[in-house]
Design a protein around this motif. Sequence first.
Motif, mmCIF file in Angstrom:
data_model
loop_
_atom_site.group_PDB
_atom_site.id
_atom_site.type_symbol
_atom_site.label_atom_id
_atom_site.label_comp_id
_atom_site.label_asym_id
_atom_site.label_seq_id
_atom_site.Cartn_x
_atom_site.Cartn_y
_atom_site.Cartn_z
ATOM 1 N N GLY A 110 10.029 5.205 -6.854
ATOM 2 C CA GLY A 110 10.393 4.473 -8.056
ATOM 3 C C GLY A 110 10.199 2.980 -7.832
ATOM 4 O O GLY A 110 9.999 2.535 -6.694
ATOM 5 N N ASP A 111 10.270 2.225 -8.906
ATOM 6 C CA ASP A 111 10.062 0.785 -8.749
ATOM 7 C C ASP A 111 11.263 0.146 -8.047
ATOM 8 O O ASP A 111 11.123 -0.874 -7.384
ATOM 9 N N GLY A 112 12.433 0.741 -8.165
ATOM 10 C CA GLY A 112 13.596 0.200 -7.478
ATOM 11 C C GLY A 112 13.554 0.456 -5.985
ATOM 12 O O GLY A 112 13.611 -0.471 -5.176
ATOM 13 N N GLY A 113 13.402 1.697 -5.610
ATOM 14 C CA GLY A 113 13.420 2.067 -4.193
ATOM 15 C C GLY A 113 12.257 1.468 -3.415
ATOM 16 O O GLY A 113 12.416 1.052 -2.266
ATOM 17 N N PHE A 114 11.084 1.411 -4.062
ATOM 18 C CA PHE A 114 9.910 0.879 -3.350
ATOM 19 C C PHE A 114 10.178 -0.542 -2.873
ATOM 20 O O PHE A 114 9.779 -0.941 -1.776
ATOM 21 N N GLN A 115 10.902 -1.297 -3.713
ATOM 22 C CA GLN A 115 11.133 -2.695 -3.349
ATOM 23 C C GLN A 115 12.102 -2.850 -2.176
ATOM 24 O O GLN A 115 12.257 -3.925 -1.625
ATOM 25 N N MET A 116 12.755 -1.766 -1.802
ATOM 26 C CA MET A 116 13.655 -1.861 -0.660
ATOM 27 C C MET A 116 12.922 -1.878 0.672
ATOM 28 O O MET A 116 13.451 -2.370 1.663
ATOM 29 N N THR A 117 11.727 -1.308 0.720
ATOM 30 C CA THR A 117 11.014 -1.246 2.010
ATOM 31 C C THR A 117 9.526 -1.579 1.896
ATOM 32 O O THR A 117 8.777 -1.377 2.842
ATOM 33 N N MET A 118 9.095 -2.116 0.766
ATOM 34 C CA MET A 118 7.640 -2.243 0.578
ATOM 35 C C MET A 118 7.015 -3.332 1.441
ATOM 36 O O MET A 118 5.788 -3.398 1.532
ATOM 37 N N GLN A 119 7.848 -4.149 2.118
ATOM 38 C CA GLN A 119 7.254 -5.137 3.017
ATOM 39 C C GLN A 119 6.381 -4.474 4.072
ATOM 40 O O GLN A 119 5.481 -5.099 4.632
ATOM 41 N N ASP A 120 6.638 -3.206 4.355
ATOM 42 C CA ASP A 120 5.878 -2.526 5.396
ATOM 43 C C ASP A 120 4.535 -1.991 4.919
ATOM 44 O O ASP A 120 3.844 -1.298 5.675
ATOM 45 N N LEU A 121 4.153 -2.336 3.695
ATOM 46 C CA LEU A 121 2.782 -2.028 3.273
ATOM 47 C C LEU A 121 1.796 -2.559 4.301
ATOM 48 O O LEU A 121 0.767 -1.934 4.577
ATOM 49 N N ILE A 122 2.136 -3.700 4.876
ATOM 50 C CA ILE A 122 1.223 -4.302 5.844
ATOM 51 C C ILE A 122 1.042 -3.389 7.051
ATOM 52 O O ILE A 122 -0.028 -3.323 7.647
ATOM 53 N N THR A 123 2.106 -2.655 7.406
ATOM 54 C CA THR A 123 2.001 -1.731 8.539
ATOM 55 C C THR A 123 1.024 -0.607 8.209
ATOM 56 O O THR A 123 0.189 -0.230 9.031
ATOM 57 N N ALA A 124 1.126 -0.090 6.978
ATOM 58 C CA ALA A 124 0.220 0.985 6.559
ATOM 59 C C ALA A 124 -1.220 0.477 6.490
ATOM 60 O O ALA A 124 -2.166 1.207 6.816
ATOM 61 N N VAL A 125 -1.377 -0.788 6.095
ATOM 62 C CA VAL A 125 -2.725 -1.371 6.038
ATOM 63 C C VAL A 125 -3.270 -1.540 7.454
ATOM 64 O O VAL A 125 -4.414 -1.177 7.756
ATOM 65 N N GLU A 126 -2.412 -2.053 8.324
ATOM 66 C CA GLU A 126 -2.812 -2.295 9.709
ATOM 67 C C GLU A 126 -3.333 -1.012 10.359
ATOM 68 O O GLU A 126 -4.317 -1.030 11.089
ATOM 69 N N TRP A 127 -2.674 0.102 10.084
ATOM 70 C CA TRP A 127 -3.074 1.370 10.695
ATOM 71 C C TRP A 127 -4.045 2.151 9.811
ATOM 72 O O TRP A 127 -4.343 3.310 10.080
ATOM 73 N N ARG A 128 -4.497 1.526 8.730
ATOM 74 C CA ARG A 128 -5.493 2.129 7.832
ATOM 75 C C ARG A 128 -5.070 3.513 7.350
ATOM 76 O O ARG A 128 -5.867 4.461 7.289
ATOM 77 N N LEU A 129 -3.812 3.626 7.020
ATOM 78 C CA LEU A 129 -3.319 4.918 6.545
ATOM 79 C C LEU A 129 -3.787 5.158 5.116
ATOM 80 O O LEU A 129 -3.570 4.305 4.251
ATOM 81 N N PRO A 130 -4.412 6.305 4.868
ATOM 82 C CA PRO A 130 -4.909 6.556 3.506
ATOM 83 C C PRO A 130 -3.816 7.098 2.568
ATOM 84 O O PRO A 130 -4.044 8.021 1.793
#
Lengths: 173, 566
Positions: free
Chosen positions: B446-466
């Motif tokens: 959801g838009d609420g929950g995502f904002q609680m941990t979305m800073q780690d998008l960079i981690t998923a990008v770093e590891w090229r997770l699809p």
Amino acid sequence: MTNALPTPQPRPERRVLSVLVDNVPGVLLRIVALFRRRGINIHSLAVSVTEDPGVSRITMTVECPAALAESVVKQVRRVVEVRRVRDVTDAPRTERELALVKVNAPAGVRSEILEAAQVFRARPIDLTEKTVTLEVTGSPEKIDAFLNLVARHGVREVARTGSVVLLRGSATT
Amino acid sequence: MRITTAETRKATRTISGAQAVVRVLEEAGVEWVFGHPGGASLPLYDALYDAPSIRHVLCRHEQVAAHAATGYARASGRFGVCTATSGPGATNLVTGLADAMMDSAAVLAITGQVVRANIGTDAFQEADVTSITTPITKHNALVMDPHALVRTLREAIYLCQSGRPGPVLVDVPRDVFQTQIPEELLDEPFEPRRRPVTKGHPARIAEAAEAISQSRRPILYVGGGAQGASEPLARLARRCRIPVTVTLMGKGAFDETDPLCLGMLGMHGTAYANYAINAADLVIAVGARFDDRVTGRLKDFCPHARFIHIDIDPSEIGKNKPAHIPIVGDAREVLEVLEPLVQPPDVEAWWKQIEEWRTRYPLRWKPGPMLKPQEAIEAIYRVTRGEALVVTDVGQHQMWAAQYYKCRRPRTFISSGGLGAMGFGFPAAMGAQFARPDALVVAIVGDGGFQMTMQDLITAVEWRLPLKIYVVNNGSLGMVRQWQELFYHQRYCAVQLQNPDFARIAEVFGAVGVRVERSEDLEPALQRSLEVTDRPVVVDLIVDPEENCYPMIPSGQSVKEMILGD
């Protein structure tokens, strides 16, 4: 300090639990936390090492109905360091508690107190001009009765160990 | 005098505590560690530097590390590892550990602690982590004796996976990491103190088989504990034509596309699953714990039923509902023995009744001018052909995902069930993707929950997770809003969210971002998201903010008070 006899209160149901645990730090916290979580008051608690230095026995009296105690006992059993748990409330058992009772004992009433103590097989272990400290051993009910008896003289302080329990005969917890 | 013969050197060869930790992790087959370093865990990281087989995923927040370890564990069936430094690092793990505890996820947490001499002195970055985590871990230990480190860690690895899995935390003071200990400690065999009972009692199993054979309205109530028991479960259900309802945690343990499956039960379960279980004369609970979100008001739950309760954790049996036939044991082992003993009961009339409910009260939603969240989930289901490993966050979207994304295989639906921890979905999806690199992992958040941990998008990008991250965006804390609408006279308080543009956020992090506002753009956007294989995709799905999640049995009520919502 009170001179009136305490008014009898309806006693909450009590369960006596005997728990054998590994003798390591932190176990008591884990067990106590499971009762605290449900808002169950621990009426008495006695912990000491057993015949096996690696094992401690916790005897606890908790104020809650049997069904609730059973539910928490099952959770206590999940604690890794817990070896055995048993609700011994309804089992044939020997149960003892020790209390130190410091009573006002000016010269005029001292012999009366010591006489009462004799009936309860309580031993004086300290004596001053104003007070006497008695050691009384027995079931929690006996200790309650003794405290009631000497209450009118003014009980200054009480220290109780809490019950310790073993099952009767060759049965073990 | 220094003795330097080769033999004594061998006998006294030492390694540091941190090296010993790494060796134990290596021998346990650990490939991934999710964590964030800090002062007290520096020696551990120094030892990880030399460990080629263990890869460390640097999460930007320790909560993410804990949820990722949980997602890894739940997707793989192995155990997940997270690590944090002392004090704030460890306290940031707390939500993740509590979640893993509630949902029985095998998680090993290793935390650094201040040096032994400083423990208890309010030293810099000190927190009493073993006390803090006692109620939210299966077990924990503070290692004060360096010689006990190897044994403690092996026991932790054993305990987190054995019996009913759960998180186990090992707290290691920095100087214990640094102490040299004899290498031969690694050669000591490990024996667990106690082993759980996994085999069910034969007499109880026979009694259960008899009860099932005699029943007329049986139902299988399947929870997370059945994730490893899907084969015997399917045999039992199919051979005896017993209807199956799954909990949020049980999704995937039985094929939801099988007509025998009535979908999820409980507060937002299907009406027919709730009608069925409440009319049943025999409830066969497999690895389920009669949670309040399933039962509603306990005294009115299944008023006509006897209960068979199969669970590996004896403390679950009789906790909320008395079990007529309790069976302590591993769900798979018990069902393997039970299934052949059962004579198929006569369920003709029962199925007739259930089919009537199923036809009369299907899951449904009405199209409107705006994109509907249920429409979005159904589209996700279609484009992924029902083959995705779905991870959700917490809230309305979670319930819609549970209702409309039918799972066929175990460990393909991962959600924060017991704790209901917002912020869980995306990090757990990362962990799941590490566990199953070739799987199509979909995070529905959801838009609420995502904002609680979305800073780690960079981690998923770093590891090229699809990863596919589908944000069901209704511009509000939808489930809270729904409760305020239904139970607080529409006095909306603190539920409206002023959101960032999630698609642009994704792009800034280096992921792909897409925004969808209209129904006709939905499927093409989802299709395109599947084509991205080298980085995460965030698809921001702008949905009707007024949509409520139904059916709904209001909290603490029974099936009689179910709101169908139409």
